[in-house]
Structure formats: structure tokens, C-alpha cells
Design a protein around this motif. Sequence first.
Motif, PDB file in Angstrom:
ATOM      1  N   GLN A  79       0.832  -1.209   0.000  1.00 55.21           N
ATOM      2  CA  GLN A  79       0.000   0.000   0.000  1.00 55.21           C
ATOM      3  C   GLN A  79       0.861   1.251   0.000  1.00 55.21           C
ATOM      4  N   LYS A  80       2.036   1.126   0.582  1.00 63.80           N
ATOM      5  CA  LYS A  80       2.955   2.264   0.589  1.00 63.80           C
ATOM      6  C   LYS A  80       3.822   2.273  -0.661  1.00 63.80           C
ATOM      7  N   GLY A  81       3.473   1.424  -1.609  1.00 63.90           N
ATOM      8  CA  GLY A  81       4.223   1.394  -2.859  1.00 63.90           C
ATOM      9  C   GLY A  81       5.611   0.836  -2.710  1.00 63.90           C
ATOM     10  N   PHE A  82       5.744  -0.164  -1.883  1.00 66.15           N
ATOM     11  CA  PHE A  82       7.087  -0.653  -1.570  1.00 66.15           C
ATOM     12  C   PHE A  82       7.568  -1.748  -2.512  1.00 66.15           C
ATOM     13  N   ASN A  83       6.661  -2.520  -3.054  1.00 66.11           N
ATOM     14  CA  ASN A  83       7.088  -3.752  -3.732  1.00 66.11           C
ATOM     15  C   ASN A  83       7.585  -3.540  -5.152  1.00 66.11           C
ATOM     16  N   THR A  84       7.865  -2.297  -5.527  1.00 68.46           N
ATOM     17  CA  THR A  84       8.266  -2.082  -6.910  1.00 68.46           C
ATOM     18  C   THR A  84       9.743  -2.373  -7.106  1.00 68.46           C
ATOM     19  N   GLY A  85      10.005  -3.239  -8.062  1.00 72.10           N
ATOM     20  CA  GLY A  85      11.384  -3.450  -8.457  1.00 72.10           C
ATOM     21  C   GLY A  85      12.154  -4.409  -7.589  1.00 72.10           C
ATOM     22  N   LYS A  86      11.584  -4.794  -6.453  1.00 74.96           N
ATOM     23  CA  LYS A  86      12.292  -5.727  -5.581  1.00 74.96           C
ATOM     24  C   LYS A  86      11.806  -7.150  -5.854  1.00 74.96           C
ATOM     25  N   GLY A  87      12.663  -8.089  -5.605  1.00 76.10           N
ATOM     26  CA  GLY A  87      12.254  -9.475  -5.785  1.00 76.10           C
ATOM     27  C   GLY A  87      11.202  -9.860  -4.770  1.00 76.10           C
ATOM     28  N   PRO A  88      10.121 -10.493  -5.233  1.00 74.21           N
ATOM     29  CA  PRO A  88       9.033 -10.829  -4.309  1.00 74.21           C
ATOM     30  C   PRO A  88       9.439 -11.837  -3.244  1.00 74.21           C
ATOM     31  N   THR A  89      10.343 -12.758  -3.578  1.00 77.97           N
ATOM     32  CA  THR A  89      10.712 -13.764  -2.583  1.00 77.97           C
ATOM     33  C   THR A  89      11.465 -13.138  -1.416  1.00 77.97           C
ATOM     34  N   GLY A  90      12.293 -12.152  -1.709  1.00 76.08           N
ATOM     35  CA  GLY A  90      13.037 -11.485  -0.652  1.00 76.08           C
ATOM     36  C   GLY A  90      12.106 -10.812   0.329  1.00 76.08           C
ATOM     37  N   LEU A  91      11.099 -10.132  -0.215  1.00 77.52           N
ATOM     38  CA  LEU A  91      10.148  -9.446   0.639  1.00 77.52           C
ATOM     39  C   LEU A  91       9.316 -10.439   1.449  1.00 77.52           C
ATOM     40  N   ALA A  92       8.918 -11.514   0.787  1.00 79.93           N
ATOM     41  CA  ALA A  92       8.154 -12.543   1.498  1.00 79.93           C
ATOM     42  C   ALA A  92       8.972 -13.106   2.650  1.00 79.93           C
ATOM     43  N   ALA A  93      10.249 -13.347   2.385  1.00 78.76           N
ATOM     44  CA  ALA A  93      11.118 -13.903   3.415  1.00 78.76           C
ATOM     45  C   ALA A  93      11.262 -12.935   4.583  1.00 78.76           C
ATOM     46  N   ALA A  94      11.472 -11.660   4.265  1.00 83.72           N
ATOM     47  CA  ALA A  94      11.631 -10.667   5.322  1.00 83.72           C
ATOM     48  C   ALA A  94      10.359 -10.556   6.161  1.00 83.72           C
ATOM     49  N   ALA A  95       9.222 -10.533   5.481  1.00 85.43           N
ATOM     50  CA  ALA A  95       7.953 -10.427   6.198  1.00 85.43           C
ATOM     51  C   ALA A  95       7.761 -11.621   7.129  1.00 85.43           C
ATOM     52  N   LEU A  96       8.108 -12.780   6.651  1.00 88.81           N
ATOM     53  CA  LEU A  96       7.981 -13.985   7.479  1.00 88.81           C
ATOM     54  C   LEU A  96       8.916 -13.917   8.679  1.00 88.81           C
ATOM     55  N   TYR A  97      10.120 -13.474   8.423  1.00 93.31           N
ATOM     56  CA  TYR A  97      11.101 -13.376   9.495  1.00 93.31           C
ATOM     57  C   TYR A  97      10.607 -12.427  10.581  1.00 93.31           C
ATOM     58  N   ILE A  98      10.128 -11.268  10.142  1.00 94.34           N
ATOM     59  CA  ILE A  98       9.619 -10.282  11.095  1.00 94.34           C
ATOM     60  C   ILE A  98       8.432 -10.843  11.872  1.00 94.34           C
ATOM     61  N   ALA A  99       7.515 -11.447  11.133  1.00 95.58           N
ATOM     62  CA  ALA A  99       6.326 -11.990  11.790  1.00 95.58           C
ATOM     63  C   ALA A  99       6.705 -13.057  12.810  1.00 95.58           C
TER      64      ALA A  99
END
Length: 320
Positions: A260-280
Motif C-alpha cells: 500500500q505504501k508502494g514498496f514492492n516495486t522493483g524488488k524481488g518478491p521472494t526477498g520481501l516474502a522472506a523478510a515479512a515472514l522473518y519479522i512476523a
Amino acid sequence: MPTKTTYRTKAFRPSDIYADEVKECPDCKCTERNVDYQRAEISCKKCGLVLDEEIIDLGPEWRAFDHEQKNKRTRTGPPSTYMISDKGLTTTIDWKNKDIYGNPISEDNKALMYRLRKLNKRSRISGRGQRSLALGLSELHRQSSRLGILGPVREDAARIYRIAARNNLIRGRSVESMVAASIYAACRRANIPRTLDEMAEMSMVPKKQIGKNYRFLSRELNLKLKPTSPADYIPRFATKLGLSGEVQSKAIDITHRASQKGFNTGKGPTGLAAAALYIASLLLGERKTQKDVANVAGVTEVTIRNRYKELAELDIGVSL
DNA sequence: AAGACGAAAGTGGTTGA
DNA sequence: TCAACAACTTTCGTCTT
């Protein structure tokens, strides 16, 4: 899994495969089995004990309602293709009129070699379309079974492959790599994306080539696929890590808020998924190491750290 | 001793001239 | 076709638990 391939009938049923090696159930000593293709499990009919899992469905590809369809739709024969195809080890006869020592072939034999070349070429080409399609479909079946892809997604992959074959897109590319690309595309279309690493691992095709062929397919066939969302990867990664449903939904929540904050542009989706999981996992006290998460997601710890830092700066309730 | 962190250099793919 | 570029990886040293 049984490795015997003694059945050579055209349309064998999976139940036949196990028929000659039913062992007694260790719990209740009965020999009756339930075969569940949705879960890919074989269980005891009486007590429900799971006796074999991740079985490979060797059955026909589609349902058939009459004899003609049955012939058409059944894939051609046993898993091993020794009997049918040359397994790609095609023999070609050199055009040079030299023997293996480099000596010229005698005038008598030249005419013979000419005829042999002609026949060899002709036999190889004739019916290639049909045969390579059958080969491709059985390869598709093998690969999707190993990935645990069933039902509509597999059918979609088969459809993509068939269309590709009909449009002559396979020529010059290896069947395995095109099959892998088809499955990859079908998975993305169904919003259950596999990573290229996973595809490469099970298809024995280099990751690079799968990606290339996938892009080629999607361009030529106008597949119109959206970039994958990180949230699509989370359930699978979470399961592999043994994380609870709460962690999953928390992680999905994080990715949604980030996008929603326009963050996922240009970054690999798996990296973000991994980070989100780690944080959670940290937030809910089911701590996993960066290394574990990184391994499952197919990225490095460094990438997780970077995403994690960026997410923390984003002011979406992720702070530690 | 293992995990987390960060810097620096390297890699493969895309883009724009 | 080539250089610039962003994302990501690899490697390694240091700090934290």
C-alpha cells in the motif's frame, strides 16, 4: 515408491501398481488401502494410518468417456521411455564420405551410405510432431508430480505446452526446459508461484534457461501474467518452516501494508516474502533464524536484512 | 558457539544510446 | 553492441546473545 516398471499395458491404473506389493498394515494387519490423489497419500482402509505419501500419480492424464478418447488422451505407456523414444539420443549419419579413420569410403559403399542417410533422416522426421508432443506431456507429468502440482494447474500447464507445440515454439529448445517453463507459467497464473530455483532443482534444467523460456512463452502466447505478489509465496514458505497460521497471516498483513505504501516495486518478491515472514516470526515469538528463512525462500540472509531494514523505516507498525 | 549485522566486491540481467 | 545500472549474492570481519 516402488521402482519396479514391469507393467507395460497402455492404460494402467495406479491401483494395479501397488497390487502386487501390498504389505500388511503394521497397526491392524489388514491389506486394504485407500489411495488419495488430492493429498498424494496411501492410507490403511481400516485404521487410516498413512502408509505412503507423496506418491506419484502414474495414471492417465484426462478422463476419457469413450474408446477413441481413451486412446487419444492416455499418455503413451510406462514412465520409462526406453521402448518408445530414442530419449533424445538421435543417431545421425555424417555427410562426409569418410569412415571413422578419415579414409574415404569406397565408390560401392557411397551409394549405400546415401540411401542410409536418406532413410535415417526420413524416419526421424516422420511423425515427429505427434511423438514429441507425447514425450513432452509425459515429461510434464513427471515434473509436475515431483513438484506436487495436481489438478487444474497441471492441466493448464499441459494446455500451455500443447499450444506452444502447435505454434512450433518448442523447436530448437529442449523439451524439459519448455515443460518446466509451462509449469512455471501455469503456477503463476494460479497464484501459487514456484521459484525458479525450485523449478530448476526438480527439472534438471538450469534456472537461467527456464526463465528465458518462460519469458519467451509469455511473450509469444500473450499470457499476460502479473508480477507475482510476495503474499503468494508466504503460505508455502511458512509451511516449510513449520510456522503457525498466525505468523502466516501476520506476514501477509505486513506485505499488504508495504505494498500500500508502494514498496514492492522493483524488488524481488521472494526477498520481501522472506523478510515479512522473518519479522512476523519475531513479533509472535516463533523465532526462526535468518538463515533458515533464507534457505527456504531461496535468498540470502543479506537480502532479508536489507528488506527488513527497509520495512522498518516504512512506518507500518514494524519496529523492533 | 551460533546468530545477527554491515561493508565491499562480484554477478547476471535489463535498459537506453 | 556496449556501458551504465539496480538488485541480489558472496565473502568476511565484528558485534551480540
